[in-house]
Design an enzyme around this catalytic site. Structure first.
Site, short mmCIF file in Angstrom:
data_model
loop_
_atom_site.label_atom_id
_atom_site.label_comp_id
_atom_site.label_asym_id
_atom_site.label_seq_id
_atom_site.Cartn_x
_atom_site.Cartn_y
_atom_site.Cartn_z
N GLU A 86 28.59 38.66 30.17
CA GLU A 86 28.33 37.76 31.60
C GLU A 86 27.50 37.85 32.23
OE1 GLU A 86 31.19 39.37 34.15
OE2 GLU A 86 30.03 39.50 35.94
N THR B 137 28.76 36.26 38.80
CA THR B 137 27.89 36.13 40.03
C THR B 137 29.00 34.78 40.21
OG1 THR B 137 26.45 37.19 39.72
CG2 THR B 137 26.88 37.04 42.04
N ARG C 38 21.95 35.03 39.44
CA ARG C 38 21.09 36.00 40.22
C ARG C 38 20.04 35.49 39.98
NH1 ARG C 38 22.72 41.92 40.47
NH2 ARG C 38 25.38 41.39 39.86
N LYS D 146 38.65 40.99 38.51
CA LYS D 146 38.62 41.47 38.38
C LYS D 146 37.91 42.54 39.76
CE LYS D 146 32.80 41.28 39.27
NZ LYS D 146 31.62 41.15 38.63
O1 LIG Z 1 27.54 39.07 40.38
C1 LIG Z 1 28.68 39.60 39.87
O2 LIG Z 1 29.47 39.07 39.65
C2 LIG Z 1 29.41 40.78 40.04
O3 LIG Z 1 30.55 41.25 41.01
C3 LIG Z 1 28.60 41.96 40.81
C4 LIG Z 1 28.02 42.41 39.33
O4 LIG Z 1 29.69 42.49 38.36
C5 LIG Z 1 27.92 44.04 39.04
O5 LIG Z 1 26.86 43.83 39.57
C6 LIG Z 1 27.44 44.93 38.32
O6 LIG Z 1 27.16 46.24 38.86
P1 LIG Z 1 26.88 47.23 38.02
O7 LIG Z 1 27.11 48.05 36.91
O8 LIG Z 1 27.17 48.04 39.33
O9 LIG Z 1 25.53 46.95 37.63
#
Ligand SMILES: O=C(O)C(=O)C[C@H](O)[C@H](O)COP(=O)(O)O
Length: 210
Positions: free
Chosen positions: A45, A73, A49, A133
């Site tokens: 995924e 995102t 960003r 999610k």
């Molecule tokens: O970007 C998106 O669509 C989100 O919802 C955020 C990501 O899923 C998280 O940033 C991943 O989480 P971490 O493993 O804590 O880095």
């Protein structure tokens, strides 16, 4: 060539972990995806960003047929259609709005909308969406929260994401309403910057066995 997911259910069943990646340089996306696939994780995924994210999706879609590349995102209708044009096989959003759902439906791609409350999950179930999610997982109550949903909402299945590590992933994966977990711990920027793809493969292999 890996079979593309046809539904949210397929996405949750792809592998125990969905790697969530932030790509600064699109050129790194291809070796990164190959490293994940080599470790046994076909899904990747790529979060929308960074300015290079769409190009990264395009490159992986074109050059790594064994991978299943999607966009994360996705927060606006425009991003949903741009990701589909770039060749994304699925879309993931940290939340969900009616406008976003409508735009995603037009792409025809499997979608994991984000929820963090019971009412948000109920609203999706009412619309026939059963795979979601759970974001931000750790900050919203973690595995204990999802465990509490299993009895009242048995039809809902989740990909918890946000703050999950290789150590906390098993407590989620043990739940009946969790298909896979999402996480960025497999692809830290420190490894991407130096191109340590062997280490990414090792982390993926460890995650694939969870
Ligand atoms: O970007 C998106 O669509 C989100 O919802 C955020 C990501 O899923 C998280 O940033 C991943 O989480 P971490 O493993 O804590 O880095």
């Amino acid at each position: 060539m890996t079979t593309k997911p046809a539904s949210g259910a397929d996405l949750l069943d792809l592998a125990p972990v969905m790697p969530v990646v932030v790509v600064d340089d699109p050129a790194t996306a291809v070796p990164l995806a190959r490293a994940l696939v080599a470790g046994g994780l076909p899904g990747v995924e790529i979060t929308l960003r960074t300015p290079g994210a769409l190009e990264a999706i395009e490159r992986v879609a074109g050059e790594v047929p064994e991978a299943v590349v999607g966009a994360g995102t996705v927060t606006t209708p425009e991003q949903a259609s741009a990701a589909a044009r770039a060749g994304a096989s699925f879309l993931v959003s940290p939340g969900c709005t009616p406008r976003l759902s409508a735009a995603v439906a037009e792409t025809g791609l499997p979608f994991l909308p984000g929820v963090s409350t019971v009412s948000e999950a109920l609203e999706l179930l009412e619309r026939g969406v059963h795979e979601m999610k759970f974001f931000p997982a750790e900050a919203s109550g973690g595995a204990a929260f999802l465990k509490s949903l299993a009895s009242p909402l048995p039809q809902a299945r989740f990909c918890p994401t946000g703050g999950i590590t290789v150590d906390s992933a098993p407590s989620y994966l043990a739940l009946p309403n969790v298909g896979c977990v999402g996480g960025s711990w497999l692809t830290p920027s420190s490894l991407i910057e130096v191109g340590d793809w062997d280490r990414v493969t090792e982390l993926a292999r460890e995650a694939a066995q969870l």
